[in-house]
Enzyme design. Structure first.
Site, PDB file in Angstrom:
ATOM      1  N   VAL A   2       0.795  -1.183   0.036  1.00  0.00           N
ATOM      2  CA  VAL A   2       0.069  -0.119  -0.038  1.00  0.00           C
ATOM      3  C   VAL A   2       0.882   1.179  -0.145  1.00  0.00           C
ATOM      4  CG1 VAL A   2      -0.213   0.182   2.531  1.00  0.00           C
ATOM      5  CG2 VAL A   2      -2.063   1.012   1.150  1.00  0.00           C
ATOM      6  N   CYS A   3       0.408   2.171  -0.895  1.00  0.00           N
ATOM      7  CA  CYS A   3       0.937   3.619  -0.644  1.00  0.00           C
ATOM      8  C   CYS A   3      -0.367   4.469  -0.459  1.00  0.00           C
ATOM      9  CB  CYS A   3       1.418   3.861  -1.944  1.00  0.00           C
ATOM     10  SG  CYS A   3       0.771   3.960  -3.454  1.00  0.00           S
ATOM     11  N   ALA A   4       0.174   5.923  -1.012  1.00  0.00           N
ATOM     12  CA  ALA A   4      -0.777   6.937  -0.471  1.00  0.00           C
ATOM     13  C   ALA A   4      -2.190   6.671  -1.527  1.00  0.00           C
ATOM     14  CB  ALA A   4      -0.262   8.241  -0.719  1.00  0.00           C
TER      15      ALA A   4
ATOM     16  N   MET B  79      -3.960   4.270   0.285  1.00  0.00           N
ATOM     17  CA  MET B  79      -4.668   4.881   1.613  1.00  0.00           C
ATOM     18  C   MET B  79      -5.740   5.769   1.567  1.00  0.00           C
ATOM     19  SD  MET B  79      -3.101   3.365   4.070  1.00  0.00           S
ATOM     20  CE  MET B  79      -3.708   4.267   5.618  1.00  0.00           C
TER      21      MET B  79
END
Length: 374
Positions: A72-74, A101
């Site tokens: 996961v990243c932004a 996110m």
């Protein structure tokens, strides 16, 4: 066969079913420490993408030997780079979380809390795991009332249309400072009544039906009675549903209580908060099921992913309801306030109708953890 990208809705279902999930978060360390994907069955690790790029082999050594690993990243973009780099380094069971996110923050999962009188009568809690927000639909005899909806209005409107319901009313229990309300938008779209506590009218620039103590709003055979409960805001109003459920807004949570400072009036409102929690609520039936509009920790979730408890149980185990001395209570509240929610002033102005940010700005304003409790 390689893993397919994981949709946030499927990640939420895994977490609410207590399935084992391993999350590799490739954002920066500060962003990760401030706000991350959590759950009773979640194991999470932070390796920033720049470190993965610098030494993929070292990053691989930190990861479990068996997957699946969800990256996961932004926004769900740089996580795809991390997946490709780690695949080349020999990690096979790995994929990314779609929309990252941002997506995690915006998904709502409906959970049926209970049946209610009337044809199809039921109370649903909409759980927003990524933000700690809870909202509600009360339905009976083909009518629905929505309580504290957030800006992702399609989750509610899709639900009522699938159920063939008519939205009779939308209610905001107070002027929200941590998330943008979708209440007025839904009410306008479906020509429904919009209720808002008039004591929270600090110059709002929209019309509303005043929500006053003792008012009764019905959806078929289900009745919602307004119960004035100031402290988080001066107008905060709880809702008692069919003498079984107490929707407490941001006044009382399962493991904490609401904070009184988001309008900059902590010293003024802390006494109202104590009176609501230590006097007004204590005059209610102890077997009411408390349904708050927020939760702070994943430990507050029940086995089905919902958040609730009996009022009398909270008076036994919620430590913030057991401070006998008024001065000690004041210090406990005002001296232990966490960092204020991201962009809370801008969110308040938006919810007052004084500011009109675009969708990207709204998303950015809500980024981060929920900080509504003491």
């Amino acid at each position: 066969m390689s893993l397919q990208p994981l949709e946030v809705k499927d990640l939420v279902k895994k977490i609410m079913k207590n399935e084992e999930v391993f999350i590799l978060d490739v954002r920066g360390e500060d962003d990760y420490e401030n706000w991350k994907i959590e759950g009773k069955s979640v194991t999470t690790m932070n390796i920033p993408l720049k470190e993965i790029k610098q030494d993929p082999g070292k990053a691989k050594e930190k990861l479990p030997d068996e997957g699946p690993i969800y990256v996961v990243c932004a926004k769900g973009i740089s996580s795809q780079d991390g997946v490709e780099i780690l695949k080349e380094a020999g990690v096979s069971e790995i994929t990314h979380v779609v929309d990252g996110m941002n997506g995690w923050s915006e998904h709502l999962e409906p959970v049926k809390i209970s049946k209610l009188p009337g044809e199809g009568g039921a109370l649903y809690q909409f759980v927003r795991l990524g933000k700690g927000c809870l909202s509600y639909i009360i339905e009976s005899d083909g009518e629905a009332v929505i309580v504290d909806p957030n800006r992702m209005t399609h989750f509610y409107t899709d639900f009522v249309e699938e159920q063939g319901l008519k939205i009779k009313a939308v209610i905001d229990t107070h002027l929200h400072a941590d998330h943008i309300s979708g209440g007025r938008e839904i009410a306008k779209q479906y020509d429904a009544e919009y209720y808002f506590p008039d004591k929270d009218d600090e110059g709002v620039e929209f019309e509303y039906d005043p929500l006053k103590d003792g008012d009764e709003i019905k959806a078929g055979a289900a009745a919602l009675k307004a119960f004035y409960s100031p402290g988080h805001t001066i107008g905060s109003t709880s809702l008692i549903v069919n003498d079984e459920f107490l929707l407490t807004g941001d006044i009382l949570f399962v493991e904490s209580i609401g904070r009184p400072d988001l309008a900059g009036k902590a010293e003024d409102w802390v006494e109202d908060l104590r009176e609501t929690l230590y006097d007004r609520y204590k005059n209610l039936a102890g077997d009411l099921t408390v349904l708050p509009s927020h939760f702070g920790e994943m430990s507050e979730l029940n086995e089905d992913g919902s958040v609730s408890d009996k009022l009398n149980a909270l008076y036994e185990k919620n430590k913030k309801l057991n401070v006998d001395d008024a001065g000690e209570f004041r210090h406990m509240v005002t001296d232990n306030l966490p960092e204020q929610p991201n962009s809370h002033e801008e969110i308040r102005k938006t919810n007052m109708g004084k500011s009109h940010p675009d969708p990207d700005e709204k998303q950015s304003m809500e980024t981060g953890p929920n900080n509504c409790s003491v």
